[in-house]
Motif scaffolding. Structure first.
Motif, mmCIF file in Angstrom:
data_model
loop_
_atom_site.group_PDB
_atom_site.id
_atom_site.type_symbol
_atom_site.label_atom_id
_atom_site.label_comp_id
_atom_site.label_asym_id
_atom_site.label_seq_id
_atom_site.Cartn_x
_atom_site.Cartn_y
_atom_site.Cartn_z
ATOM 1 N N SER A 1 43.187 -10.384 30.277
ATOM 2 C CA SER A 1 44.246 -10.828 29.362
ATOM 3 C C SER A 1 44.098 -10.211 27.968
ATOM 4 O O SER A 1 44.969 -10.387 27.121
ATOM 5 C CB SER A 1 44.244 -12.358 29.244
ATOM 6 N N GLU A 2 43.011 -9.492 27.721
ATOM 7 C CA GLU A 2 42.802 -8.873 26.411
ATOM 8 C C GLU A 2 43.764 -7.709 26.197
ATOM 9 O O GLU A 2 44.083 -6.980 27.129
ATOM 10 C CB GLU A 2 41.369 -8.338 26.293
ATOM 11 N N ALA A 3 44.217 -7.524 24.959
ATOM 12 C CA ALA A 3 45.098 -6.395 24.623
ATOM 13 C C ALA A 3 44.349 -5.075 24.770
ATOM 14 O O ALA A 3 44.882 -4.106 25.297
ATOM 15 C CB ALA A 3 45.643 -6.544 23.207
ATOM 16 N N LYS A 4 43.134 -5.014 24.285
ATOM 17 C CA LYS A 4 42.272 -3.835 24.452
ATOM 18 C C LYS A 4 41.253 -4.183 25.530
ATOM 19 O O LYS A 4 40.358 -5.002 25.308
ATOM 20 C CB LYS A 4 41.545 -3.505 23.145
ATOM 21 N N LEU A 5 41.402 -3.582 26.691
ATOM 22 C CA LEU A 5 40.552 -3.930 27.824
ATOM 23 C C LEU A 5 39.099 -3.528 27.590
ATOM 24 O O LEU A 5 38.816 -2.405 27.174
ATOM 25 C CB LEU A 5 41.066 -3.257 29.092
ATOM 26 N N ARG A 6 38.187 -4.463 27.872
ATOM 27 C CA ARG A 6 36.759 -4.190 27.813
ATOM 28 C C ARG A 6 36.174 -4.295 29.220
ATOM 29 O O ARG A 6 36.592 -5.134 30.007
ATOM 30 C CB ARG A 6 36.043 -5.175 26.882
ATOM 31 N N TYR A 7 35.222 -3.418 29.502
ATOM 32 C CA TYR A 7 34.610 -3.347 30.820
ATOM 33 C C TYR A 7 33.104 -3.277 30.705
ATOM 34 O O TYR A 7 32.567 -2.819 29.709
ATOM 35 C CB TYR A 7 35.095 -2.090 31.569
ATOM 36 N N HIS B 1 34.962 -0.732 25.421
ATOM 37 C CA HIS B 1 36.399 -0.550 25.606
ATOM 38 C C HIS B 1 36.642 0.522 26.659
ATOM 39 O O HIS B 1 35.878 1.488 26.760
ATOM 40 C CB HIS B 1 37.081 -0.175 24.286
ATOM 41 N N LEU B 2 37.691 0.360 27.429
ATOM 42 C CA LEU B 2 37.990 1.258 28.531
ATOM 43 C C LEU B 2 38.045 2.713 28.086
ATOM 44 O O LEU B 2 37.588 3.601 28.785
ATOM 45 C CB LEU B 2 39.315 0.855 29.193
ATOM 46 N N LYS B 3 38.560 2.974 26.887
ATOM 47 C CA LYS B 3 38.682 4.355 26.409
ATOM 48 C C LYS B 3 37.330 5.038 26.213
ATOM 49 O O LYS B 3 37.260 6.250 26.120
ATOM 50 C CB LYS B 3 39.483 4.405 25.116
ATOM 51 N N GLU B 4 36.224 4.265 26.197
ATOM 52 C CA GLU B 4 34.893 4.838 26.033
ATOM 53 C C GLU B 4 34.343 5.453 27.321
ATOM 54 O O GLU B 4 33.343 6.156 27.292
ATOM 55 C CB GLU B 4 33.918 3.777 25.519
ATOM 56 N N TYR B 5 34.967 5.180 28.452
ATOM 57 C CA TYR B 5 34.519 5.735 29.731
ATOM 58 C C TYR B 5 35.290 7.021 30.026
ATOM 59 O O TYR B 5 36.535 7.036 29.983
ATOM 60 C CB TYR B 5 34.720 4.732 30.867
ATOM 61 N N ASP B 6 34.570 8.085 30.318
ATOM 62 C CA ASP B 6 35.218 9.359 30.620
ATOM 63 C C ASP B 6 36.090 9.234 31.861
ATOM 64 O O ASP B 6 35.659 8.699 32.884
ATOM 65 C CB ASP B 6 34.153 10.441 30.867
ATOM 66 N N GLY B 7 37.301 9.738 31.767
ATOM 67 C CA GLY B 7 38.199 9.774 32.912
ATOM 68 C C GLY B 7 39.063 8.554 33.098
ATOM 69 O O GLY B 7 39.908 8.533 33.972
ATOM 70 N N PHE B 8 38.882 7.514 32.288
ATOM 71 C CA PHE B 8 39.683 6.316 32.421
ATOM 72 C C PHE B 8 40.635 6.215 31.233
ATOM 73 O O PHE B 8 40.254 6.405 30.098
ATOM 74 C CB PHE B 8 38.817 5.062 32.457
ATOM 75 N N LEU B 9 41.884 5.906 31.536
ATOM 76 C CA LEU B 9 42.903 5.758 30.498
ATOM 77 C C LEU B 9 43.462 4.352 30.544
ATOM 78 O O LEU B 9 43.685 3.798 31.607
ATOM 79 C CB LEU B 9 44.033 6.763 30.698
#
Length: 141
Positions: free
Chosen positions: A40-46, A132-140
């Motif tokens: 439910s977060e606006a900026k997805l964290r993984y 944050h998802l953007k920190e993982y290479d290859g994931f948008l």
């Protein structure tokens, strides 16, 4: 079939980064995953993690990857009883008490497929430092 909508392993929307199959004395299947913290977060964290199935005696995993898509888990169930488990145990001549049927529904991008792994145990390890998802290479996002 009452297990189809369950998520016993808590992997809904977890990306599969890599799969390793070991064919030594005790066979293992290891998934390197990236699991969401809160959808439910606006900026997805993984969080990164691993899911390892140990002492595998039967598996119907078909590894495929659609272009520009990472496979992801949608459903999972841990079954103490199933027709597949009974048939596998009988054909291998092993003790039923030592094995379970792990059901998974995986989204490959253009298709979703159900899989079963018959094994002794599983181990799920999730790191505690969400990114944050953007920190993982290859994931948008």
């Amino acid at each position: 079939m009452n297990y189809i909508d369950r998520d016993d392993l808590g992997l809904f929307c977890a990306f599969i980064e890599r799969v390793t199959v070991t064919f030594n004395l005790t066979r293992t299947i290891k998934f390197d995953i990236i699991r969401p913290v809160d959808l439910s977060e606006a900026k997805l964290r993984y969080n990164k993690g691993t899911l390892t199935f140990k002492n595998v005696i039967q598996s119907d995993i078909k590894l495929k990857n659609e272009r520009h898509e990472y496979p992801e888990f949608h459903r999972s169930a841990i079954l103490d009883r199933s027709d597949l488990l009974t048939t596998t145990i009988e054909s291998k001549g092993t003790d039923k008490e030592n094995y379970k049927d792990y059901y998974m529904l995986i989204d490959h991008g253009n298709s979703q497929n159900s899989y079963h792994i018959i094994c002794g145990t599983h181990e799920l390890i999730i790191e505690n430092n969400p990114k944050h998802l953007k920190e993982y290479d290859g994931f948008l996002e």
